[in-house]
Design a protein around this motif. Sequence first.
Motif, PDB file in Angstrom:
ATOM      1  N   LEU A 282     -15.107  43.884  45.914  1.00 36.52           N
ATOM      2  CA  LEU A 282     -15.897  43.818  47.248  1.00 36.52           C
ATOM      3  C   LEU A 282     -17.145  43.048  46.978  1.00 36.52           C
ATOM      4  O   LEU A 282     -17.630  43.021  45.770  1.00 36.52           O
ATOM      5  CB  LEU A 282     -16.326  45.500  47.665  1.00 36.52           C
ATOM      6  N   ILE A 283     -17.320  42.243  47.947  1.00 39.24           N
ATOM      7  CA  ILE A 283     -18.604  41.298  47.924  1.00 39.24           C
ATOM      8  C   ILE A 283     -19.237  41.295  49.153  1.00 39.24           C
ATOM      9  O   ILE A 283     -18.693  41.122  50.280  1.00 39.24           O
ATOM     10  CB  ILE A 283     -17.863  39.819  47.336  1.00 39.24           C
ATOM     11  N   PRO A 284     -20.554  41.271  49.252  1.00 43.00           N
ATOM     12  CA  PRO A 284     -21.412  40.922  50.415  1.00 43.00           C
ATOM     13  C   PRO A 284     -21.192  39.702  50.997  1.00 43.00           C
ATOM     14  O   PRO A 284     -21.361  38.622  49.966  1.00 43.00           O
ATOM     15  CB  PRO A 284     -22.712  41.312  49.913  1.00 43.00           C
ATOM     16  N   LEU A 285     -21.149  39.481  52.147  1.00 44.70           N
ATOM     17  CA  LEU A 285     -21.036  38.288  52.905  1.00 44.70           C
ATOM     18  C   LEU A 285     -22.088  37.783  53.683  1.00 44.70           C
ATOM     19  O   LEU A 285     -22.582  38.427  54.550  1.00 44.70           O
ATOM     20  CB  LEU A 285     -19.623  38.374  53.816  1.00 44.70           C
ATOM     21  N   HIS A 318     -26.184  39.169  40.905  1.00 44.07           N
ATOM     22  CA  HIS A 318     -26.689  37.789  41.478  1.00 44.07           C
ATOM     23  C   HIS A 318     -25.589  37.138  42.316  1.00 44.07           C
ATOM     24  O   HIS A 318     -26.039  35.800  42.452  1.00 44.07           O
ATOM     25  CB  HIS A 318     -27.478  37.179  40.488  1.00 44.07           C
ATOM     26  N   ARG A 319     -24.520  37.605  42.720  1.00 46.02           N
ATOM     27  CA  ARG A 319     -23.763  36.913  43.551  1.00 46.02           C
ATOM     28  C   ARG A 319     -23.092  37.526  44.893  1.00 46.02           C
ATOM     29  O   ARG A 319     -23.306  38.599  44.991  1.00 46.02           O
ATOM     30  CB  ARG A 319     -22.212  36.800  42.699  1.00 46.02           C
ATOM     31  N   MET A 320     -22.786  36.672  45.961  1.00 47.85           N
ATOM     32  CA  MET A 320     -22.275  36.811  47.026  1.00 47.85           C
ATOM     33  C   MET A 320     -21.628  35.947  47.704  1.00 47.85           C
ATOM     34  O   MET A 320     -21.039  34.982  46.741  1.00 47.85           O
ATOM     35  CB  MET A 320     -23.594  37.144  47.990  1.00 47.85           C
ATOM     36  N   GLY A 321     -20.911  36.156  48.818  1.00 50.83           N
ATOM     37  CA  GLY A 321     -20.009  35.214  49.297  1.00 50.83           C
ATOM     38  C   GLY A 321     -20.534  34.519  50.590  1.00 50.83           C
ATOM     39  O   GLY A 321     -21.354  35.283  51.241  1.00 50.83           O
ATOM     40  N   MET A 322     -20.337  33.356  50.655  1.00 53.14           N
ATOM     41  CA  MET A 322     -20.763  32.458  51.870  1.00 53.14           C
ATOM     42  C   MET A 322     -19.389  32.376  52.939  1.00 53.14           C
ATOM     43  O   MET A 322     -18.454  31.719  52.602  1.00 53.14           O
ATOM     44  CB  MET A 322     -21.122  31.235  51.352  1.00 53.14           C
ATOM     45  N   ALA A 323     -19.622  33.204  53.917  1.00 55.71           N
ATOM     46  CA  ALA A 323     -18.278  33.337  54.810  1.00 55.71           C
ATOM     47  C   ALA A 323     -18.632  32.439  56.120  1.00 55.71           C
ATOM     48  O   ALA A 323     -19.806  32.599  56.361  1.00 55.71           O
ATOM     49  CB  ALA A 323     -17.658  34.342  54.824  1.00 55.71           C
ATOM     50  N   MET A 324     -17.615  31.885  56.729  1.00 59.47           N
ATOM     51  CA  MET A 324     -17.720  31.137  58.064  1.00 59.47           C
ATOM     52  C   MET A 324     -17.410  31.790  59.221  1.00 59.47           C
ATOM     53  O   MET A 324     -16.206  32.540  59.130  1.00 59.47           O
ATOM     54  CB  MET A 324     -17.004  29.663  58.058  1.00 59.47           C
ATOM     55  N   LEU A 325     -18.083  31.889  60.194  1.00 58.09           N
ATOM     56  CA  LEU A 325     -17.508  32.556  61.681  1.00 58.09           C
ATOM     57  C   LEU A 325     -16.683  31.709  62.221  1.00 58.09           C
ATOM     58  O   LEU A 325     -17.158  30.609  62.709  1.00 58.09           O
ATOM     59  CB  LEU A 325     -18.792  33.013  62.517  1.00 58.09           C
ATOM     60  N   VAL A 375     -19.538  42.976  54.765  1.00 59.87           N
ATOM     61  CA  VAL A 375     -18.885  43.472  53.350  1.00 59.87           C
ATOM     62  C   VAL A 375     -17.569  42.990  53.362  1.00 59.87           C
ATOM     63  O   VAL A 375     -16.960  43.544  54.272  1.00 59.87           O
ATOM     64  CB  VAL A 375     -19.271  44.649  52.638  1.00 59.87           C
ATOM     65  N   GLY A 376     -17.036  42.377  52.304  1.00 55.19           N
ATOM     66  CA  GLY A 376     -15.377  41.945  52.444  1.00 55.19           C
ATOM     67  C   GLY A 376     -14.848  42.701  50.957  1.00 55.19           C
ATOM     68  O   GLY A 376     -15.299  42.307  49.908  1.00 55.19           O
ATOM     69  N   GLU A 377     -13.460  42.936  51.373  1.00 57.27           N
ATOM     70  CA  GLU A 377     -12.502  43.092  50.308  1.00 57.27           C
ATOM     71  C   GLU A 377     -11.749  41.949  50.100  1.00 57.27           C
ATOM     72  O   GLU A 377     -11.296  41.377  50.974  1.00 57.27           O
ATOM     73  CB  GLU A 377     -11.347  44.181  50.685  1.00 57.27           C
ATOM     74  N   VAL A 378     -12.004  41.326  48.808  1.00 58.42           N
ATOM     75  CA  VAL A 378     -11.544  39.921  48.579  1.00 58.42           C
ATOM     76  C   VAL A 378     -10.202  40.031  47.542  1.00 58.42           C
ATOM     77  O   VAL A 378     -10.150  40.796  46.532  1.00 58.42           O
ATOM     78  CB  VAL A 378     -12.381  39.029  48.066  1.00 58.42           C
ATOM     79  N   GLU A 379      -9.597  38.761  47.537  1.00 59.29           N
ATOM     80  CA  GLU A 379      -8.902  38.517  45.984  1.00 59.29           C
ATOM     81  C   GLU A 379      -9.013  36.933  45.799  1.00 59.29           C
ATOM     82  O   GLU A 379      -9.458  36.076  46.888  1.00 59.29           O
ATOM     83  CB  GLU A 379      -7.426  38.620  46.548  1.00 59.29           C
ATOM     84  N   TRP A 380      -9.339  36.666  44.604  1.00 62.01           N
ATOM     85  CA  TRP A 380      -9.722  35.374  44.186  1.00 62.01           C
ATOM     86  C   TRP A 380      -8.544  34.443  44.094  1.00 62.01           C
ATOM     87  O   TRP A 380      -7.345  34.771  44.031  1.00 62.01           O
ATOM     88  CB  TRP A 380     -10.102  35.693  42.581  1.00 62.01           C
ATOM     89  N   VAL A 381      -8.916  33.143  44.229  1.00 62.48           N
ATOM     90  CA  VAL A 381      -7.703  32.156  44.592  1.00 62.48           C
ATOM     91  C   VAL A 381      -7.896  31.025  43.648  1.00 62.48           C
ATOM     92  O   VAL A 381      -9.235  30.548  43.516  1.00 62.48           O
ATOM     93  CB  VAL A 381      -7.703  31.686  46.012  1.00 62.48           C
ATOM     94  N   GLN A 382      -6.838  30.615  43.161  1.00 59.35           N
ATOM     95  CA  GLN A 382      -6.859  29.487  42.023  1.00 59.35           C
ATOM     96  C   GLN A 382      -5.774  28.361  42.571  1.00 59.35           C
ATOM     97  O   GLN A 382      -4.830  28.858  43.020  1.00 59.35           O
ATOM     98  CB  GLN A 382      -6.494  29.901  40.761  1.00 59.35           C
ATOM     99  N   ASP A 383      -5.733  27.183  42.065  1.00 62.93           N
ATOM    100  CA  ASP A 383      -4.778  26.374  42.344  1.00 62.93           C
ATOM    101  C   ASP A 383      -3.559  26.560  41.439  1.00 62.93           C
ATOM    102  O   ASP A 383      -3.575  27.153  40.458  1.00 62.93           O
ATOM    103  CB  ASP A 383      -5.406  24.774  42.025  1.00 62.93           C
ATOM    104  N   ILE A 384      -2.261  26.166  41.963  1.00 58.86           N
ATOM    105  CA  ILE A 384      -1.238  26.254  41.126  1.00 58.86           C
ATOM    106  C   ILE A 384      -1.002  24.956  40.405  1.00 58.86           C
ATOM    107  O   ILE A 384      -0.729  23.998  41.110  1.00 58.86           O
ATOM    108  CB  ILE A 384       0.026  26.630  41.911  1.00 58.86           C
ATOM    109  N   HIS A 385      -1.433  24.907  39.144  1.00 61.21           N
ATOM    110  CA  HIS A 385      -1.453  23.722  38.244  1.00 61.21           C
ATOM    111  C   HIS A 385       0.051  23.387  37.794  1.00 61.21           C
ATOM    112  O   HIS A 385       0.816  24.329  37.321  1.00 61.21           O
ATOM    113  CB  HIS A 385      -2.235  23.733  37.119  1.00 61.21           C
ATOM    114  N   PRO A 386       0.343  22.281  37.516  1.00 62.01           N
ATOM    115  CA  PRO A 386       1.460  21.915  37.037  1.00 62.01           C
ATOM    116  C   PRO A 386       1.527  22.345  35.391  1.00 62.01           C
ATOM    117  O   PRO A 386       0.443  22.410  34.831  1.00 62.01           O
ATOM    118  CB  PRO A 386       1.506  20.289  36.877  1.00 62.01           C
TER     119      PRO A 386
END
Length: 486
Positions: A282-285, A318-325, A375-386
């Motif tokens: 969970l992360i505050p937005l 010291h971390r939070m999320g920056m989300a767009m409406l 507050v949001g329930e999130v999953e972390w995203v990464q690129d799919i590398h070769p």
Amino acid sequence: MAGDEASPSIGDFSDGIDDVEEFVCANEGEDSMPYERFRQVFEFVQNGNLAFRRGRFEEAINCYSKANIMKPGNPVILRNRCAAYIKFSQCLRKRPSSASESNPLYGLDPTTHAELALKDAEKVMSISNNSVKSYVLHADALFLLERYDLAHDTVLSGLQLDPLSNHLQAFLHILERLRTSSLEGSGHRKPARSDDFDCTVCLKLLYEPVTTPCGHSFCRTCLFQSMDRSNKCPLCRTVLFITSRTCNISVTLKNIIQKNFPEEHAERQSEDVNVANPGVELIPLFVMDIVLPCEKLPLNIFEPRYRLMVRRIMEGNHRMGMAMLDSAMGHIADFACEVEITECEPLPDGRFYIEVEGRRRFRILRSWDQDGYRVGEVEWVQDIHPPEETRERADLQELTTNAAEYARLWMTRAKEAAQQDRRRLAELLNVESMMPSPDDPERFSFWLMTLSKRRSSERLELLRLRDTKEGLFFGSPIVVLWILEH
């Protein structure tokens, strides 16, 4: 708060300060000063003594302080000011909290004045410890601060100097009774559960209690959540000149609550932990425009809901999320960026000035309101590398390295062109400071995006991409220019 009537308390204590000393120090020897200066010091002390005897302790403190500036380190001046601090602290303790409604104190605090008295007492003890009054003042200040063991040691030291001191003997008796009552059966005399132990904001048992200068106690989080909307006491509306950094928890009241209501206190503690640290997923937005990894920006936090959020974040990781409406959809966009608060400056009016840096991106699975902010329930995203040691991976690394070279060249030219435009130059230096290593193609692709002004929809689209090579092409026209030239 109910207690044993036979138990000694600060109210039972007689400080033994009947009067202050006259300034009769001879103006000669190594400490001599010009006559006019000596006369001014003498008058300041005389005026302070007169104010002290008339019960105007604040005026007396001001006079002694002026005398101390002109003749620092004088034992008589320090002892007199210490006595005035002690008397003033006692007056503030006896003052009913209801008096703040008609005559607010504006920051005057009995504990602060007791601490100032202790500083003067310690200084005078280091200068001259052959006076019984010095020991009396030192013990008085410690007693007002509820440091009973240290006060007991000071009284014993004073009695070695004068075993017949009536005040020190009576003082020792009070301290020994306190020590005995704390060691024996005090656990059987629990105070009755009453409204005295409740916070008037949340109407629950006080948790991490803070007592304001106007004499009212609240949960620490409740007080500062209230002050996010108005810098006044929630009960009597006295203006409060305190912040979360300068206001300490009332240790004595906290210990009483923990000792006598352990189950209810544990329940409050559990509630506070669940609110402040909702879990790793969970992360505050903070709802605003899209922020990318490797991007740095300042923010002025003024809305009450976000003030509360920032205070809770600063007490955690010291971390939070920056989300767009998403205006088209009417709800929070599905992808956002985690940011770290690298600087946080609380301002006197309750606002925060913060600086944040973009870190990781995530997908928002679901979000909801908590105490006014999202507050949001999130999953972390990464690129799919070769895969490592493949042709595709080598091509990606070569593309990133060449793009980095061209980006540095472009940055040098842009800074030279912006020498007369300080604002633009500052922007370029800020972006350059966040430039990641080309060895991390994913982060480098996001950094490239920060070099150009793009619409929010395009920045959001880049957050959704999982192909690093596509992100490098999409990220900035700089890469396209490099390809056309080579």
